[in-house]
Design an enzyme around this catalytic site. Structure first.
Site, PDB file in Angstrom:
ATOM      1  N   HIS A  45     -15.511 -60.212  40.382  1.00 35.36           N
ATOM      2  CA  HIS A  45     -15.230 -61.354  41.262  1.00 35.36           C
ATOM      3  C   HIS A  45     -13.929 -62.080  40.927  1.00 35.36           C
ATOM      4  O   HIS A  45     -13.734 -63.212  41.375  1.00 35.36           O
ATOM      5  CB  HIS A  45     -16.377 -62.364  41.166  1.00 35.36           C
ATOM      6  CG  HIS A  45     -17.569 -61.981  41.984  1.00 35.36           C
ATOM      7  ND1 HIS A  45     -17.577 -61.987  43.353  1.00 35.36           N
ATOM      8  CD2 HIS A  45     -18.807 -61.557  41.629  1.00 35.36           C
ATOM      9  CE1 HIS A  45     -18.765 -61.611  43.811  1.00 35.36           C
ATOM     10  NE2 HIS A  45     -19.526 -61.342  42.772  1.00 35.36           N
ATOM     11  N   GLU A 148     -29.621 -57.679  41.231  1.00 35.45           N
ATOM     12  CA  GLU A 148     -29.271 -58.884  41.999  1.00 35.45           C
ATOM     13  C   GLU A 148     -29.582 -58.734  43.481  1.00 35.45           C
ATOM     14  O   GLU A 148     -29.040 -59.461  44.301  1.00 35.45           O
ATOM     15  CB  GLU A 148     -27.817 -59.291  41.737  1.00 35.45           C
ATOM     16  CG  GLU A 148     -26.801 -58.185  41.664  1.00 35.45           C
ATOM     17  CD  GLU A 148     -25.428 -58.681  41.238  1.00 35.45           C
ATOM     18  OE1 GLU A 148     -25.209 -59.890  41.106  1.00 35.45           O
ATOM     19  OE2 GLU A 148     -24.544 -57.831  41.044  1.00 35.45           O
ATOM     20  N   ASP A 174     -26.541 -63.725  43.869  1.00 37.32           N
ATOM     21  CA  ASP A 174     -26.706 -62.647  44.842  1.00 37.32           C
ATOM     22  C   ASP A 174     -28.179 -62.430  45.166  1.00 37.32           C
ATOM     23  O   ASP A 174     -28.529 -62.110  46.304  1.00 37.32           O
ATOM     24  CB  ASP A 174     -26.072 -61.348  44.319  1.00 37.32           C
ATOM     25  CG  ASP A 174     -24.563 -61.357  44.544  1.00 37.32           C
ATOM     26  OD1 ASP A 174     -24.149 -61.718  45.655  1.00 37.32           O
ATOM     27  OD2 ASP A 174     -23.815 -61.031  43.603  1.00 37.32           O
TER      28      ASP A 174
HETATM   29  C1  3PY Z   1     -24.832 -63.378  40.620  1.00 37.56           C
HETATM   30  O1  3PY Z   1     -25.535 -64.368  40.418  1.00 37.56           O
HETATM   31  O2  3PY Z   1     -24.851 -62.733  41.672  1.00 37.56           O
HETATM   32  C2  3PY Z   1     -23.934 -62.920  39.590  1.00 37.56           C
HETATM   33  O3  3PY Z   1     -23.339 -61.884  39.729  1.00 37.56           O
HETATM   34  C3  3PY Z   1     -23.803 -63.779  38.377  1.00 37.56           C
HETATM   35  O4  3PY Z   1     -22.851 -63.319  37.511  1.00 37.56           O
HETATM   36 MG    MG Z   2     -23.493 -61.029  41.646  1.00 33.32          MG
END
Ligand code: 3PY
Ligand code: MG
Length: 254
Positions: A45, A148, A174
């Site tokens: 990111h 996630e 996510d």
């Molecule tokens: C998320 O919460 O999606 C992440 O990737 C945290 O690092």
């Molecule tokens: Mg993430």
């Protein structure tokens, strides 16, 4: 440093790291000096690229801090490059299937366990410790799968069954999107999903990781009590942001 990380993961001892979102070797050095056992550079990111990873690896070299990279995806070459510049392991985002987990592990391990290519690089002192590294890396290199999405939760048993996956790291943000409750990382649906993930890790003898943002002792205790052992506290940008704001608030008051 790699040994400290590996030992903690094997013994399921809580091990505390932090997150890096800038390519500043100085910030990384400060975090390493603060005593974090591992630092995870976020290449999914942020604008941190492989040269940033290499500079940070140099900056914290010799300290008791293992360097991990949250790569952008389960990509064979990206994972190879991160390990070759000296990362102790990778955190792979958006793992939803056993096939993706196998791709990540294969990228991180030399044959016969995987498809990692050999070279002279930072990780083996430019060839000086080639033999030693080549014979120990498959054991020491860490591969953490990020869970996630709902698909990742649904397939957790088969993902954890992949040999070479050391554990998981939950991506709560996510996850909240995937479960249709955007931003509500503590929604009861998600808490249930997190608990099932931690339980699956316990059954498979693998570690469960969680990111604690705006960390407090209370939040840390809670994470440990819930069974997380691979714990990330805040991030370089969060720590700087908080300190800077606190400093200005103090200045405005006086
Ligand atoms: C998320 O919460 O999606 C992440 O990737 C945290 O690092
Ligand atoms: Mg993430």
């Amino acid at each position: 440093s790699e040994l400290r990380l590996r030992k903690a993961l094997d013994e399921k001892e809580p091990i505390i790291g932090s997150w890096i979102q800038t390519s500043s070797p100085t910030c990384a050095e400060i975090l390493a000096n603060a005593g974090f056992a591992w630092l995870g550079i976020d290449c999914e990111h942020t604008s941190v690229g492989i040269q940033g990873v290499e500079s940070i690896a140099r900056a914290i070299h010799g300290r008791d801090t293992a360097l991990l990279v949250r790569v952008s995806r389960a990509d064979t070459i990206e994972i190879r490059q991160c390990l070759d510049v000296g990362a102790a392991g990778v955190i792979v985002p958006m793992v939803e299937t056993a096939a993706q987990a196998r791709t990540a592990v294969a990228a991180a391990k030399y044959p016969p366990d995987g498809v990692r290519g050999y070279c002279f690089g930072r990780m083996n002192d430019w060839g000086s410790s080639f033999d030693e590294y080549a014979t120990t890396a498959n054991k020491s290199v860490v591969v953490i799968a990020m869970i996630e999405t709902k698909a990742g939760v649904d397939n957790i048993e088969e993902i954890l069954a992949v040999q070479g996956i050391d554990g998981i790291f939950i991506g709560p943000y996510d996850m909240s999107g995937s479960y249709g409750v955007p931003g509500q990382t503590q929604h009861p649906y998600l808490k249930k999903a997190y608990a099932s993930l931690v339980d699956a890790c316990r059954r498979h003898g693998k570690v469960a990781g969680q990111h604690i943002v705006n960390s407090t002792r209370e939040k840390l205790n809670e994470a440990v009590a819930l069974g997380y052992t691979f714990i990330c506290l805040d991030a370089d940008i969060i720590l700087i942001n908080q300190s800077a704001r606190t400093a200005m608030e103090t200045a405005r008051k006086s």
